[in-house]
Every structure is written in structure tokens, then in C-alpha cells.
Design a protein around this motif. Structure first.
Motif, PDB file in Angstrom:
ATOM      1  N   THR A  20     -11.588 -32.174  29.736  1.00  0.00           N
ATOM      2  CA  THR A  20     -11.227 -30.898  30.350  1.00  0.00           C
ATOM      3  C   THR A  20     -11.346 -29.731  29.391  1.00  0.00           C
ATOM      4  O   THR A  20     -11.394 -28.585  29.806  1.00  0.00           O
ATOM      5  CB  THR A  20      -9.791 -30.946  30.906  1.00  0.00           C
ATOM      6  N   PHE A  48      -4.908 -30.292  23.341  1.00  0.00           N
ATOM      7  CA  PHE A  48      -4.450 -29.750  24.621  1.00  0.00           C
ATOM      8  C   PHE A  48      -3.731 -30.782  25.463  1.00  0.00           C
ATOM      9  O   PHE A  48      -2.615 -30.580  25.919  1.00  0.00           O
ATOM     10  CB  PHE A  48      -5.625 -29.156  25.402  1.00  0.00           C
ATOM     11  N   ASN A  93      -3.017 -35.161  26.518  1.00  0.00           N
ATOM     12  CA  ASN A  93      -3.059 -36.559  26.147  1.00  0.00           C
ATOM     13  C   ASN A  93      -3.877 -37.342  27.170  1.00  0.00           C
ATOM     14  O   ASN A  93      -3.365 -38.200  27.856  1.00  0.00           O
ATOM     15  CB  ASN A  93      -1.621 -37.086  26.086  1.00  0.00           C
ATOM     16  N   THR A 109       1.636 -24.639  25.282  1.00  0.00           N
ATOM     17  CA  THR A 109       2.672 -24.813  26.308  1.00  0.00           C
ATOM     18  C   THR A 109       2.082 -25.051  27.699  1.00  0.00           C
ATOM     19  O   THR A 109       2.786 -25.479  28.595  1.00  0.00           O
ATOM     20  CB  THR A 109       3.566 -23.570  26.377  1.00  0.00           C
ATOM     21  N   SER A 110       0.784 -24.790  27.885  1.00  0.00           N
ATOM     22  CA  SER A 110       0.238 -24.885  29.233  1.00  0.00           C
ATOM     23  C   SER A 110      -0.197 -26.301  29.591  1.00  0.00           C
ATOM     24  O   SER A 110      -0.741 -26.538  30.655  1.00  0.00           O
ATOM     25  CB  SER A 110      -0.950 -23.939  29.377  1.00  0.00           C
ATOM     26  N   SER A 111       0.063 -27.264  28.704  1.00  0.00           N
ATOM     27  CA  SER A 111      -0.401 -28.626  28.958  1.00  0.00           C
ATOM     28  C   SER A 111       0.566 -29.391  29.850  1.00  0.00           C
ATOM     29  O   SER A 111       1.770 -29.229  29.766  1.00  0.00           O
ATOM     30  CB  SER A 111      -0.544 -29.350  27.626  1.00  0.00           C
ATOM     31  N   THR A 112       0.012 -30.237  30.729  1.00  0.00           N
ATOM     32  CA  THR A 112       0.885 -31.063  31.558  1.00  0.00           C
ATOM     33  C   THR A 112       1.096 -32.443  30.938  1.00  0.00           C
ATOM     34  O   THR A 112       1.896 -33.215  31.419  1.00  0.00           O
ATOM     35  CB  THR A 112       0.310 -31.248  32.971  1.00  0.00           C
ATOM     36  N   ALA A 113       0.343 -32.781  29.906  1.00  0.00           N
ATOM     37  CA  ALA A 113       0.558 -34.059  29.220  1.00  0.00           C
ATOM     38  C   ALA A 113       0.467 -33.780  27.729  1.00  0.00           C
ATOM     39  O   ALA A 113      -0.533 -34.052  27.087  1.00  0.00           O
ATOM     40  CB  ALA A 113      -0.479 -35.089  29.649  1.00  0.00           C
ATOM     41  N   SER A 114       1.541 -33.218  27.211  1.00  0.00           N
ATOM     42  CA  SER A 114       1.500 -32.700  25.847  1.00  0.00           C
ATOM     43  C   SER A 114       1.377 -33.814  24.817  1.00  0.00           C
ATOM     44  O   SER A 114       1.908 -34.909  24.981  1.00  0.00           O
ATOM     45  CB  SER A 114       2.763 -31.899  25.584  1.00  0.00           C
TER      46      SER A 114
END
Lengths: 525, 325
Positions: A39, A45, A47, A118-123
């Protein structure tokens, strides 16, 4: 006359042979067809496997995993455990692709960077949060302090790409789209990036591992199975990952290509809802709800375990691309038990059911994905039939992954077929997520869909995770896995087998972690 | 004329509003995005934070009005998967699909119209039989089958064309285009032909019927009687009248290719917009799904509007009747 004809034919044959192998004597180029597009090029960005796999072309990590999931030196030449909570890493003397030297500062920066996104959904902070202190001893020495003894630091670090502080300071993930910030120590450097389409790269002359195997590499994203395979067959690409299982037999026959297989670290298993007093998907044979949850009886869970013919699934439905198991890790990993071997014994399963008070069986609803795992729709059908054969009349709900997760959050799952990876190469990883008592504080049991809870087992695992001594830890993990084997909190089915294929002349170093990069392909000697 | 256009524009906005509202509420059926997107090992605290950041903790109606407010200001939200504005995710895919659509439509105009018109004018000839039978095949063969056949013949067997994916791109107007190079064109060819085969057949059938109808009209007979040269009759009187229904269909078909060429894009692993829609549904990337539908309905509304406009220009009767109304 006959002679001339013969000469012409052999000349033509020679020409044909030359035309078929234009690569000899030219610059070595590699074209890869991959399944899932990354992506972003920002290695910090998200995981997601495909992102981290793409990053390994450009970046190194302090610790790398070898093809079997063992942890080997990467940018850290060596490391030692200073005390139970402090690790010291000696860095390799090397430079980034822009020629600037790698320093301890870049390492500290790279470990801190995931938390700033902070914008990641799977940090990726799940890999950095155990580190509470970073100390730069000198330019090439870093000390990392962990919160308590933490033996899993190496697996964690194997996911954190070391980026150049100078090149990524102030960059947002969006900025990586143009290739800005993609400055690493890996074998290749970026030439151009077209999202969802292709990534073009060339050899990085500064690479510490010597001259990279390929001068130019082009990665193309071909998510459709048959499109990826035809790209290989037509010579558009030199190698692909994930050969479609329906085509593997015919490709094995084809002398122009080589196939490489490796048991992956992802295992497929069944969740059994044993923790709740009643469970929604189970009724008696007349469709009336049961007052007692049959799955809370260990004999019923063992019966399920014995009723499944894993060998048949592997041979008939998966083209051999599944390794039957009742373990939760691979043989090469920590916490594997030789004594846990898959057994198919429907008679014994029936006897156990009768013993548990269900001689006539009961009705069960099995939930499975139809878009997530290799052949998941077919395999779950087979499992439903196998369970029905021993008396557990199973109806199957074959649904997309998004529906399964929603049904779970509504409490509507009794049994489900899912998969889980073992990136840490030890048994506590799947245990903590799938089997441990749900505990939000320490982040255990977050995916415990079976609501199973065995405090004794939890404390054994917790103890293993404080042992810095490898031998002691392995022993404790094995103790825990032994309990898992007899108490059947989940029903492991098989490890998936990953496949790669390449035209002749390319060797493939097949990996257990499903991560395909240009590094795993080398010109055949 | 002005009031005609105004009514069309207002109607267009009404269509947009209704579709977007319908889609907004139906994406909630797809499942909870957080469950799908968040890695299962994510910290519960981080998970809560993400739910709040994405605004998923608020009541549906509040989310709806929030969305409308932002949409009115041109902001359709950030993609959950890519972490950037949904519209820019879509625009990155737009050139790929536009290239496909334009080539397929041009092919269907250049091949479909002449074949259809000729067949229509000579409707008792062998030529008509051949063309019309051929068009039935083009019409009824499914995209994925045609695609797979083309791949196996032209890519796998003959090695003439690439089997799938998109060619190397060059940047123009901030977007990536592949048809600017010869190599890029070779990649578009097979998927475009697959799409075009159906469109050509459609255009042939419509223009054939249309030409036959026009050819029967009194004014054509009159023109013949007046001794107008046959070539002029075909070029001016027949073409101009027979083309009207074809234009309507072309407009709709262009929109359809852009929005829904999913099967062709899938077979060829072609990174276009249709593929994006499917991926977004799988990942429950709500903002992208909504923005996508917004955009496709916008495209349909606009093409229909343009078609109406073209109609009015080509056919004075429509122009006069609406201005008279």
C-alpha cells in the motif's frame, strides 16, 4: 542436398536455443510477478506482509530471519544480552544507498518512527513498544532497554526497517509515494514506483553484502491467479509467488520452469467455543438449544480433533500444499512437540462423544471464510462432512472475512476456521493471541474466539516469557504445548505450503515467512 | 434551452444525493471496518483510539451529517486502508481505466458504426448475415472467457503481447499514463479488445436497426426520387438520423466501462478502478466505496447530460420542442 537441409535445421535449432536464452552474457535482470500490491513504500506505515516484504528489497533490519525463521545478523553484526533487560547491538560498518554512513542515530530514529505515524490501522508499534530505553554508546553500538526481561526482542526487531534519519526526517507516509525517503542499506535502490502496478529498482552499489545478484529488478503486481501464472508462462516475468494450487500439477510437468515449495509459518485451525456456558450455533438434533455447551467438555473437543482426516484434506483438496499438524508451531521452531501427531480415528471420536453424553451427537454451525485462505471454501466443506460422519451434524456458513469478524463481535461464533502466523518462531505468539485468557491490560487473548481460559496454562506461558535462557524457555514452552495438546483449546489442522515458480536458470530460496523479495532469487550457478 | 439545461443539472444533483445517501447507509451492512483492518494483535487502547479517529464511535446519523457537511466542502474522507483522501486513491486508478475505456470506445465507433450502418442499408445481403451473426457471438461470449482465450493465444502461445498488468507509465498532468509509450500500449491492447468486442457488437446491432428504420422513411425515398446522389443520401440524411440512438448508447457504455469493467480488470490483473471497488468492499474501506459511487454517479449524470446536449445540437426537433415547452 540432405546435408544442407541438416545444417540448416541445426543452425535454426541453435538460433532457437539462443533466442530462448537471451539473458546469457547480458546484464542480469529479474522480473517478478507478486500477488498483493504494497500500500506504500513507507516501511513503517503498516504491519502488512506485502509491505514489509517489499521493504526488504530496499531496507535491512537489525536482525533478519533466515528461510526457516531463525534469527540471524542483519545490520547488527552481533548482539549480546548485557543484563536481563538490556541488549547491546554492534552495527555493521556500511553506508546507505545515498552514500551516507549508517550510524546508531539512524537505528534509534527508525525504532522511534513507527510511533509517530498515527494514520495507520495496523501500527508497527507492536514491535517497538517493549523497548523503553535507547542508548547510543558510540557510532556503531546501540543499547536497548526493555520493560522487564523480554526474550522476543529479536523477532520484534526483525520487522523494523532501518531507514536513514537524514532522508526521512519530516516525511509523512504520503511523501514516500514519489520515492522520497526510500534510502536504505538493502541490495536494491528505487528507480520508479507506480502504485498497484510496478516497482522498478536497480542494484545498490553500496550494499554491504557484495554486488547484488541482479542489475535491474522489476516487480509487477498481478493479483489474479491466472494472470500471474500466464505472465510466467508467456515470459513476461521470470518468477512468481503463490502458484495457484489448481495449476501446480501441470506446472510440475513443464520442463521449462522450476517450482519451489516451503511449509509456511501460517497454520489453519478451528476455534471451538469452549468458554461460554451456552453457545449460539449448537442445538440438539431436533433444533432445540442445549442447556450445556458440549464444547466445554474436553472429550467433545478431542472427538472433533480425531474426526478430521487431515491427510485427506492435504492430498485431495490442497494438492499436497498443506502439512497436517496438531502442533501450533513448525518443527524448526521453539515449542514444537514430536509427540503431537495428527490422528484420524472416527471410531474413537464416536466413543468419546458417547462417553461425554452425546451418543446421538448434536447440531453444530461452522463458520469459515471463502476469500482469505487457499481453498478455504472447499476445506471447510470437507470438515463439515467429516464432523457429520461422527455424529456432529454440521452446517457450514461460508462467508467473506469481513462477515466473520462482524459475526464474532456480535458473539455469534461457535466454531470457526481461521489461520494464524508464527512470526516469532516460538509457541507463545499464537498462544497469547488465540488461547490465553482474554486480558486487555497485557494484550493477551485478543483473538480468543473460543473464550477458552486456563489460568494455569497462562502462568506457564508468562513464565516462559521471562526466561532469558534459551534452553529453559524452550522446556517451559514445551510444557505449555503439552497441555494444549491434551486440552484441545483450538484444533490445529495444517500449515499452509507457500509456492514459488521461476523459469529455468533461477534458483529460489523458499521462505517460511511468505515474504517474497528479489533477495530470494539468484541466477543458477 | 436554458431552462432545459437547468432542469437537467438540478435533476443530476438529485440523483447524486439519493445514490450517495443509499450507499452511505448500505456500507454499514458490510461489517465493521475496524475488525477487518486492524491487525488482530493491536493493542486494545490503540484500537479504541483508531475507532475514535475514524469517527466510527459516533451514531450513524451523526456520521451521515458529518459526511454530508464535508462532502459539500469537497472532502469525501480518508481511505481506511491507504490513509490518504479517498478521492486521490481513486484518481490514481482513474487513468488506467480511462485508457481502457477510451480505446474500447474508439474501437467500437470505428468498427461498429460502419459495419452496422452498411449491414442495415443492405439488409438482405450475405454481408448483413455475416456481420449480424458475428455480432451475436461478440454479444454473448462472457468477458472473462474472451479474456482468458486472448491471453492464452496472444501471450502464452504466440508471445506477441503481455499477458496482463499495466505497462510502464509516464507522468502527465500529475497522473500516470501508460499509452504514451508503445510498450504501454501493448499492455492495454488485450483488455481493451476484450471490452471492445462486446461494445462493437452492441453498436453494430443498434446502428443496423437504426439504419434500416431511417432507410424506410419517406424523406429518404423523396431524396432518391429527387435524384440526390446515393453517397450524399447515406452521408447526410441517413447517417445523421441513424446516429442518434447510437450516441445515447455510447454515452452510457462509456460510463459503464469506467465504473464496472471489474471482470476484465480482474482477468488481466489490470490495476483500474473496478478492481479498486472490489478490493474496497473486501476491506470494508467505507470512504473509498462511497467516494467511488459518488464519482461513478457523477460520471453517469455528466455523460447523460452531455448526450442530451449532443442530441439537442444534432436534432433540431428536440431543441425546439424543449424550448417551446
Amino acid at each position: 542436398m540432405g546435408n544442407i537441409l541438416k545444417q540448416t535445421i541445426s543452425a535454426l535449432a541453435l538460433f532457437g536455443a539462443l533466442a530462448a536464452y537471451p539473458a546469457t552474457g547480458q546484464a542480469a535482470d529479474l522480473k517478478l510477478g507478486l500477488m498483493a500490491p504494497a500500500t506504500t513504500l513507507d516501511p513503517h506505515f503498516t504491519n502488512a506482509g506485502q509491505n514489509l516484504a517489499l521493504a526488504t528489497n530496499f531496507f535491512d533490519t537489525l536482525v533478519r530471519t533466515d528461510t526457516d525463521g531463525k534469527f540471524v545478523p542483519g545490520l547488527a553484526e552481533s548482539w549480546r544480552i548485557v543484563d536481563d533487560e538490556t541488549w547491546e547491538f554492534k552495527l555493521r560498518d556500511t553506508t546507505f544507498s545515498d552514500g551516507s554512513p549508517l550510524t546508531a542515530e539512524d537505528v534509534v530514529w527508525s525504532i522511534e518512527r513507527p510511533a509517530t505515524i498515527t494514520s495507520s490501522t495496523a501500527s508497527l508499534t507492536i514491535y517497538t513498544k517493549a523497548i523503553i530505553g535507547k542508548e547510543i554508546v558510540d557510532d556503531h553500538t546501540v543499547r536497548l532497554k526493555t520493560k522487564g526481561p523480554y526474550p522476543l526482542l529479536l523477532p520484534d526487531l526483525s520487522n523494523i526497517a532501518i531507514v536513514s534519519k537524514n532522508a526521512t526526517q519530516g516525511l509523512l507516509t504520503e511523501d514516500f509515494r514519489t520515492g522520497k525517503g526510500v534510502v536504505g542499506t538493502g541490495p536494491y535502490k528505487l528507480v520508479s514506483y507506480d502504485p498497484e502496478n510496478r516497482v522498478v529498482m536497480e542494484a545498490n552499489e553500496h550494499f554491504w553484502g557484495g554486488k547484488p545478484d541482479w542489475d535491474n529488478v522489476e516487480i509487477r503486481f498481478l493479483p489474479n491467479d491466472s494472470a500471474r501464472l500466464s505472465a510466467l508462462l508467456s515470459g513476461n516475468v521470470d518468477a512468481i509467488e503463490n502458484v495457484p494450487s489448481s495449476d501446480i500439477a501441470s506446472l510440475r510437468e513443464n520442463k521449462d520452469f522450476t517450482i519451489s515449495e516451503k511449509t509456511s509459518y501460517r497454520f489453519v485451525f478451528l476455534f471451538l467455543d469452549s468458554g461460554r456456558e451456552t453457545t449460539p450455533g449448537i442445538t440438539d438434533n431436533d433444533g432445540n438449544p442445549l442447556t450445556v455447551n458440549p464444547l466445554s467438555d474436553v472429550r467433545v473437543r478431542q472427538a472433533v480433533n480425531l474426526a478430521i482426516d487431515r491427510e485427506a484434506i492435504s492430498a485431495r483438496l490442497m494438492e499436497g500444499l498443506a502439512l497436517p499438524t496438531t502442533n501450533i508451531v513448525l518443527k524448526s521452531m521453539d515449542g514444537y512437540l514430536d509427540t503431537l501427531t495428527p490422528t484420524y480415528d472416527p471410531e474413537r471420536a464416536k466413543a468419546l462423544l458417547a462417553e461425554a453424553g452425546y451418543p446421538e451427537g448434536f447440531h453444530l454451525n461452522l463458520l469459515a471464510t471463502n476469500n482469505r485462505l487457499m481453498n478455504d471454501a472447499k476445506v471447510s466443506q470437507a470438515i463439515a462432512q467429516m464432523l457429520t460422519r461422527v455424529g456432529i451434524r454440521t452446517t457450514l456458513d461460508s462467508v467473506p472475512f469481513s462477515v466473520i469478524t462482524t459475526r464474532y463481535s456480535q458473539g455469534d461464533v461457535s466454531t470457526a476456521m481461521m489461520s494464524w502466523p508464527v512470526p516469532t518462531s516460538e509457541a507463545s505468539f499464537p498462544f497469547r493471541a488465540l488461547i490465553a485468557c482474554p486480558d486487555k491490560e497485557r494484550g493477551w487473548g485478543l483473538v480468543n474466539w473460543g473464550h477458552y481460559c486456563n489460568p494455569e496454562l497462562d502462568s506457564t506461558m508468562a513464565k516462559a516469557l521471562t526466561l532469558m535462557d534459551q534452553g529453559e524457555r524452550t522446556k517451559t514452552l514445551e510444557d505449555a504445548v503439552r497441555i494444549i495438546g491434551s486440552d484441545v483449546p483450538i484444533v490445529p489442522l495444517y500449515f499452509q505450503v507457500s509456492t514459488w515458480a521461476a523459469r529455468n536458470g533461477i534458483d529460489i530460496a523458499a521462505r517460511s515467512d511468505e515474504r517474497t523479495s528479489a533477495r530470494i532469487f539468484t541466477p543458477a550457478k | 434551452m436554458i431552462s432545459f439545461l437547468l432542469r437537467r443539472v438540478l435533476g443530476g444533483f438529485a440523483v447524486l444525493y439519493v445514490t450517495v445517501t443509499l450507499v452511505f447507509f448500505s456500507v454499514f451492512v458490510l461489517g465493521n471496518p475496524v475488525d477487518v483492518l486492524m491487525s488482530n494483535t493491536t493493542d486494545p487502547a490503540e484500537r479504541e483510539a483508531a475507532i475514535i479517529r475514524l469517527g466510527l464511535d459516533r451514531p450513524v446519523l451523526e456520521q451521515y451529517f458529518h459526511f454530508l457537511w464535508n462532502a459539500a466542502h469537497g472532502d469525501l474522507g480518508n481511505s481506511f486502508v491507504y490513509g490518504k483522501p479517498a478521492m486521490s486513491v481513486i484518481f490514481e486508478r482513474l487513468p488506467a481505466t480511462l485508457e481502457l475505456a477510451i480505446i474500447a470506445i474508439i474501437a467500437s465507433i470505428l468498427i461498429g458504426i460502419p459495419l452496422g450502418l452498411t449491414a442495415g442499408l443492405k439488409h438482405r445481403s450475405a454481408f448483413n448475415k455475416i456481420v449480424m451473426t458475428g455480432s451475436i457471438f461478440g454479444f454473448s461470449l462472457p468477458y472473462f472467457w474472451v479474456g482468458l482465450m486472448l491471453i492464452s493465444v496472444f501471450a502464452v502461445q504466440l508471445h506477441w503481447l503481455p499477458s496482463g498488468g499495466r505497462g510502464p507509465t509516464t507522468s502527465f498532468l500529475g497522473l500516470n499514463w501508460s499509452i504514451t509509450s508503445l510498450e504501454g500500449l501493448t499492455y492495454v491492447l488485450l483488455p481493451a479488445v476484450t471490452l471492445a468486442l462486446y461494445k462493437i457488437s452492441l453498436i453494430i446491432r443498434i446502428s443496423e436497426t437504426s439504419a434500416r428504420n431511417v432507410n424506410r422513411q419517406d424523406y429518404i425515398r423523396t431524396a432518391h426520387a429527387r435524384g440526390v446522389p446515393p453517397a450524399r443520401i447515406v452521408a447526410v440524411h441517413i447517417l445523421k438520423n441513424a446516429i442518434l440512438p447510437v450516441i445515447t448508447v455510447l454515452g452510457i457504455e462509456f460510463g459503464t466501462i469506467i465504473a464496472y469493467s471489474v471482470s476484465v480488470e480482474t482477468v488481466f490483473s489490470y490495476p483500474g478502478m473496478g478492481k479498486l471497488l472490489i478490493d474496497s468492499v473486501i476491506n470494508t474501506d467505507r470512504p473509498v466505496i462511497i467516494a467511488y459511487v459518488c464519482m461513478t454517479s457523477f460520471i453517469f449524470v455528466t455523460t447523460n447530460f452531455l448526450v442530451d446536449l449532443l442530441y439537442a445540437i444534432l436534432d433540431p426537433r428536440i431543441r425546439h420542442s424543449v424550448s417551446g415547452a
